[in-house]
Design an enzyme around this catalytic site. Sequence first.
Site, PDB file in Angstrom:
ATOM      1  N   LYS A 108      61.826  21.835  28.481  1.00 36.73           N
ATOM      2  CA  LYS A 108      63.271  22.001  28.352  1.00 36.73           C
ATOM      3  C   LYS A 108      63.868  22.921  29.402  1.00 36.73           C
ATOM      4  O   LYS A 108      65.085  23.138  29.418  1.00 36.73           O
ATOM      5  CB  LYS A 108      63.599  22.563  26.965  1.00 36.73           C
ATOM      6  CG  LYS A 108      63.123  21.646  25.868  1.00 36.73           C
ATOM      7  CD  LYS A 108      63.557  22.118  24.504  1.00 36.73           C
ATOM      8  CE  LYS A 108      62.833  21.309  23.452  1.00 36.73           C
ATOM      9  NZ  LYS A 108      63.188  21.702  22.093  1.00 36.73           N
ATOM     10  N   SER A 120      69.587  24.638  17.739  1.00 39.80           N
ATOM     11  CA  SER A 120      69.595  24.814  16.284  1.00 39.80           C
ATOM     12  C   SER A 120      68.903  26.110  15.883  1.00 39.80           C
ATOM     13  O   SER A 120      69.188  26.675  14.837  1.00 39.80           O
ATOM     14  CB  SER A 120      68.925  23.622  15.611  1.00 39.80           C
ATOM     15  OG  SER A 120      67.643  23.422  16.172  1.00 39.80           O
ATOM     16  N   SER A 180      62.939  23.113  15.797  1.00 41.43           N
ATOM     17  CA  SER A 180      62.199  23.677  16.936  1.00 41.43           C
ATOM     18  C   SER A 180      60.747  23.831  16.544  1.00 41.43           C
ATOM     19  O   SER A 180      60.427  24.030  15.370  1.00 41.43           O
ATOM     20  CB  SER A 180      62.739  25.058  17.300  1.00 41.43           C
ATOM     21  OG  SER A 180      64.126  25.051  17.378  1.00 41.43           O
ATOM     22  N   THR A 207      65.604  22.285  19.061  1.00 37.87           N
ATOM     23  CA  THR A 207      65.644  23.377  20.037  1.00 37.87           C
ATOM     24  C   THR A 207      65.990  24.792  19.690  1.00 37.87           C
ATOM     25  O   THR A 207      66.895  25.097  18.922  1.00 37.87           O
ATOM     26  CB  THR A 207      66.595  23.010  21.212  1.00 37.87           C
ATOM     27  OG1 THR A 207      66.199  21.764  21.724  1.00 37.87           O
ATOM     28  CG2 THR A 207      66.533  24.024  22.313  1.00 37.87           C
ATOM     29  N   ASP A 234      63.100  27.478  12.187  1.00 42.12           N
ATOM     30  CA  ASP A 234      64.019  26.359  12.324  1.00 42.12           C
ATOM     31  C   ASP A 234      63.223  25.064  12.370  1.00 42.12           C
ATOM     32  O   ASP A 234      62.255  24.940  13.113  1.00 42.12           O
ATOM     33  CB  ASP A 234      64.838  26.526  13.614  1.00 42.12           C
ATOM     34  CG  ASP A 234      65.676  25.305  13.901  1.00 42.12           C
ATOM     35  OD1 ASP A 234      65.701  24.868  15.070  1.00 42.12           O
ATOM     36  OD2 ASP A 234      66.314  24.802  12.967  1.00 42.12           O
ATOM     37  N   ASP A 292      61.523  26.389  23.380  1.00 41.50           N
ATOM     38  CA  ASP A 292      60.426  25.806  22.603  1.00 41.50           C
ATOM     39  C   ASP A 292      60.122  24.456  23.246  1.00 41.50           C
ATOM     40  O   ASP A 292      60.673  24.133  24.300  1.00 41.50           O
ATOM     41  CB  ASP A 292      60.826  25.663  21.129  1.00 41.50           C
ATOM     42  CG  ASP A 292      61.798  24.530  20.923  1.00 41.50           C
ATOM     43  OD1 ASP A 292      61.514  23.626  20.125  1.00 41.50           O
ATOM     44  OD2 ASP A 292      62.867  24.543  21.596  1.00 41.50           O
ATOM     45  N   ARG A 314      59.746  21.224  21.341  1.00 40.15           N
ATOM     46  CA  ARG A 314      59.782  20.083  20.414  1.00 40.15           C
ATOM     47  C   ARG A 314      61.003  19.206  20.683  1.00 40.15           C
ATOM     48  O   ARG A 314      62.122  19.712  20.783  1.00 40.15           O
ATOM     49  CB  ARG A 314      59.812  20.582  18.978  1.00 40.15           C
ATOM     50  CG  ARG A 314      59.974  19.467  17.936  1.00 40.15           C
ATOM     51  CD  ARG A 314      60.040  20.014  16.531  1.00 40.15           C
ATOM     52  NE  ARG A 314      58.723  20.479  16.089  1.00 40.15           N
ATOM     53  CZ  ARG A 314      58.483  20.947  14.861  1.00 40.15           C
ATOM     54  NH1 ARG A 314      59.462  21.013  13.989  1.00 40.15           N
ATOM     55  NH2 ARG A 314      57.286  21.347  14.530  1.00 40.15           N
ATOM     56  N   GLY A 344      70.533  19.901  22.806  1.00 44.04           N
ATOM     57  CA  GLY A 344      71.447  18.800  22.542  1.00 44.04           C
ATOM     58  C   GLY A 344      70.718  17.490  22.749  1.00 44.04           C
ATOM     59  O   GLY A 344      69.535  17.382  22.510  1.00 44.04           O
TER      60      GLY A 344
END
Lengths: 289, 232
Positions: free
Chosen positions: A87, A183, A223, A55, A220, A71, A73, A101
């Site tokens: 999300k 993240s 994500s 995320t 990242d 995002d 994923r 999380g």
Amino acid sequence: MNELFHLPTKRSNMATVNSAYAEPSLGGFSFENCKRNAYMETKGIKMPTARKTGTTIAGIIFKDGVILGADTRATEDTIVADKNCSKIHYIAPNIYCCGAGTAADTEMTTQMISSNLELHRLSTGREGRVCTANRMLKQFLFRYQGYISAALVLGGVDYTGPHLYTVHPHGSTDKLPYVSMGSGSLAAMATFEDRFKPDMELEEAKKLVRDAIAAGIFNDLGSGSNVDLCVITKGKVDYIRPHEIANEKGVRQGNYKYKRGTTAVLTKSVRSLPIDIETTVTGEAMDTS
Amino acid sequence: MAAVLNSVKSFGGNSMSVNGGPDFMDAPVTTGTSIMAVEFDGGVVIGADSRTTSGSYIANRVTDKLTPVHDRIFCCRSGSAADTQAIADIVSYHTSFHSIEVGEPPLVRTAANLFKDLCYRHREDLTAGIIVAGWDKRKGGQVYSVPLGGMLVRQAVAIGGSGSTYVYGYVDSHFKEGMTKEECFQFCANTLALAMFRDGSSGGVIRLAAINEDGIERKVITGDDIPKFWEG
């Protein structure tokens, strides 16, 4: 002291605070399956890992309201479990919440608070406030002392104006004009720190949030995929899913398939297999009366 | 209670948290902090830095750690952000209720005792270092310190948080009784500037507030206005 705030006894945990509304029953953890799980582990069958939303989630306050971005994923360790998960969760008609999380934790927590807020709306007869959702979330998460791994970006527009909060798994909250979690939060925050200005116009603000999420998606590993946006203004919510498909699936350039007729057929012989099919009716005839 | 940070080495060689993503994602959010409060004749001056950290990441660089608990009573929060926010909310509720019960504004000592009750009873589960300060009609400006174990003590000047360790000497040598409000502001600003300079977990802006009979006066000192000392 009194019953509204259940002040705990020596034995119980500080974290217990009573809520007036429906909630998962306080029966305690059921240890039923532990023996079975332990047996399965000895046989080499591992527990499935929790699905996490790696995320990048972010939010900003602009001139007319709040923009939330995320995002899409969802990961299970290093595998992408869902390439297009949602999300940005609904909390109230004027309040939405991005979750990072453990996916199950964010989903159930936001649904529970959404449900309680609707009951609250019905009992007070007024439109819900973002600060109320914030209170409910922080008190819920604090009670579980960080074991519910939900890091949230909560935003909405109510009678008092636009508000944006960030809620951490242990139950602490911050009220800020721009936030990011997950993240990919550092990548997103770097974008915000560079380009955020108070009172931005809608298009500029959407671009900024899109860029922040994109920074997370491309830099990242946790994500990826698309950018979802949710623009909340007074009286209107624009849930843009997807706002941008940042990662198109590649189109196959060639094909290894051979065309029909590539291999010449010289002879053909057909032999049918002797199969006996025997049907037996067991049990009673169906009762159609 | 405060979960110790777990980190797991993974392919990149970078230290990854158990949950995937950099270390700080799992670390509990703490107010690293430098906080202080000083009594003067007619009120108190309180001050704090503005940094909230999650491991080595600064989760909020403009935090307001001076939290009102009632009209003329504030608390300075240090330790776990979640714990101190929850405690302050509970005490805020109880002081409001108590003030309605007795029909007058609550005493600073009452609020301080409510903090102490929570912090002592749940000392095993909490990480909260709190300074309670305010004004009431009976005793004027008062400062009470409620550190980690749940002790309660009234002091003329109190400092707390991870940054306080660096400024005990400065405070002991520069505090004097009978300062005016402006002198207290300057004293607090200097102390916090020194603490923020040396402590990695403190930083951002300096938030100050003066509480007296007439109300609250808040100040924010940012950037170049923060007092400078020998910087080497």
